[in-house]
Design a protein around this motif. Structure first.
Motif: not given
Length: 121
Positions: A56, A74, A105, A111
């Protein structure tokens, strides 16, 4: 698409999926395993690669320090098998956004994407 896979996100299943789909993939573990996050982000930016990571810290580099990026994917709290299963769908659903510098993410159940424009453009 072009990707740079961070050491923390690298796995055999993820490698198999990306390479089988014909993507241009650079694995940090093979080229820059001990590089700092800033160096990885700069490499991805310079080569126009979407960075795949679990870390992160890249959000802080982009949003707080304003460092440029070519997109970040991510993967949060997912097993290696889950990352591999999710990557194909993610690329299908978010390819255009990722090619334009989005930050996506992904968790096991959802997501979200942000920053559809590359910083520095």
């Amino acid at each position: 698409m072009k990707f740079l896979v961070d050491v923390c996100a690298d796995s055999r299943p993820l490698r198999s999926v990306l390479l089988a789909a014909g993507h241009d993939v650079l694995f940090a573990s093979e080229h820059v395993a001990d590089a700092a996050d800033e160096a990885l982000l700069a490499l991805a930016w310079t080569e126009g690669r979407v960075l795949i990571t679990e870390d992160n810290d890249f959000g802080a580099l982009v949003f707080l320090r304003g460092l440029p990026h070519a997109g970040i994917l991510r993967l949060v709290e997912m097993t290696a098998a889950e990352r591999a299963d999710a990557i194909h769908t993610l690329i299908e659903q978010h390819a255009d956004a990722m090619e334009h510098g989005a930050i996506v993410v992904v968790t096991r159940n959802a997501s979200e994407s942000a920053c559809p424009k590359r910083v520095g453009d």
